[in-house]
Design an enzyme around this catalytic site. Structure first.
Site, mmCIF file in Angstrom:
data_model
loop_
_atom_site.group_PDB
_atom_site.id
_atom_site.type_symbol
_atom_site.label_atom_id
_atom_site.label_comp_id
_atom_site.label_asym_id
_atom_site.label_seq_id
_atom_site.Cartn_x
_atom_site.Cartn_y
_atom_site.Cartn_z
ATOM 1 N N GLU A 96 0.814 -1.220 0.000
ATOM 2 C CA GLU A 96 0.000 0.000 0.000
ATOM 3 C C GLU A 96 0.843 1.264 0.000
ATOM 4 O OE1 GLU A 96 -2.668 -3.252 1.045
ATOM 5 O OE2 GLU A 96 -0.695 -2.667 1.813
ATOM 6 N N HIS A 165 -9.581 -5.679 10.885
ATOM 7 C CA HIS A 165 -10.207 -5.435 9.594
ATOM 8 C C HIS A 165 -11.592 -4.796 9.738
ATOM 9 C CE1 HIS A 165 -7.229 -8.581 8.778
ATOM 10 N NE2 HIS A 165 -7.190 -8.111 7.547
#
Length: 351
Positions: A96, A165
């Site tokens: 990322e 998450h």
């Protein structure tokens, strides 16, 4: 969701306004859209917005993990690799920080990248580029550098994916000057706001909800037009929920930064009540910012203490029964609305 409540003195019924981000979808109960001939899922709304903006502007391109060959982890980018090719739909390694930095650099040179995070939890790996490289560059360059980039993907709790998450990043990114932060609910929101985000000259954080991707909403011919676009920074109000003798005016914020303070305060001045609902943690949250705005601008109009509903102040549990207790539920909103209208908090009628 976030909300505001009103009581009609001597009228036998009270009314309330609820203002908001999202809770777990009970979409059919919350829809209040104009009549239309077609329904569209949130997934298709996002996909069509990307397709049309890529068709209209060759500077728009997509980048992220599995956005091409796999057509997106949630199939938001389905069909776009075949249509626009690998130069404009770029699969990346699991890095990322790397592909976000590349996207910001491309935006410096006038391209319009759309960066997909498989979940916004992974954006923490790239937060230096989002905050320091993207959000601050226009200010630090005295307006010489625009950074037209969109960071998009699912945000907040899903179902059984654990604490790492399930976090809501609305308050995180909304605290940063230089970013615009959007939180679509319906298909109309998703389509119109994503188009606006891609066209915007500044960096936009676009927080979607995984649980809503498959939900269908009515869409009008206007919404389906390729020129359709929603203004950033404008909330949408709707009237719902009269079962308990409470008429609730709901504000779908759509935009967290900029925040439509005028719509919020106008509603408080009309309803004299405020209930805020958000999925994120309670401390330093979006609801707290809304409460501060109302206290500063409309305190004298409040006829009841502000009610603030949020996620629990704990990491998201993995067990399904505990996970449900950690995010706002409909019954939490009903209780808060009743308290704000000085009604019984019994849930017997809603059970």
């Amino acid at each position: 969701m976030l909300g505001i409540l009103r009581q009609k003195v001597g009228a036998g019924s009270s009314s309330a306004m609820i203002l908001g981000q999202r809770i777990r979808p009970a979409a059919s109960a919350l829809r209040g859209f104009a009549s239309s001939a077609k329904e569209m899922t949130v997934r298709d709304a996002l996909n069509s917005a990307l397709d049309e903006e890529m068709s209209a502007d060759p500077k728009v391109f997509l980048m992220g993990e599995e956005v091409g060959e796999y057509q997106g982890a949630y199939k938001i980018t389905k069909g776009l690799l075949d249509k626009y090719g690998p130069d404009r739909v770029l699969d990346t390694p699991i890095t990322e920080a790397g592909f976000t930095g590349i996207g910001v650099g491309a935006a410096y040179y006038g391209l319009r990248p759309v960066i997909e995070f498989m979940t916004f939890n992974f954006s923490m790996q790239a937060i230096d580029h989002i905050i320091n490289s993207a959000a601050k560059s226009n200010y630090m360059s005295a307006g010489q550098i625009n950074v037209p980039i969109v960071f998009r993907g699912p945000n907040g709790a899903a179902a059984g994916v654990g604490a790492q998450h399930s976090q809501c990043y609305a308050a995180w990114y909304a605290a940063c000057p230089g970013l615009k932060v959007l939180t679509p609910y319906s298909s109309e929101d998703a389509r119109g706001l994503l188009k606006a985000a891609i066209r915007d000259p500044d960096p936009v954080v676009f927080l979607e909800n995984e649980l809503l991707y498959g939900e269908s909403f009515p869409v009008s011919a206007e919404v389906l037009d390729s020129s359709f676009c929603l203004p950033i920074g404008k909330a949408k109000a709707a009237e719902i929920l009269a079962k308990e003798g409470i008429s609730a005016e709901v504000i779908n914020l759509r935009s967290i930064r900029p925040l439509d303070r005028k719509t919020i305060n106008d509603s408080v001045r009309k309803t004299n009540r405020l209930v805020t609902v958000e999925e994120g943690f309670p401390q330093h949250g979006v609801g707290a910012e809304i409460c501060a705005s109302v206290v500063e601008d409309s305190f004298g109009y409040l006829d009841a203490p502000v009610e603030r509903i949020s996620g629990a102040d704990v990491p998201m549990p993995y067990a399904a029964n505990l996970e449900r207790l950690a995010v706002p539920q409909v019954e939490d909103i009903v209780r808060a609305a009743k308290r704000a209208c000085y009604k019984s908090s019994s849930l017997a009628a809603s059970a």
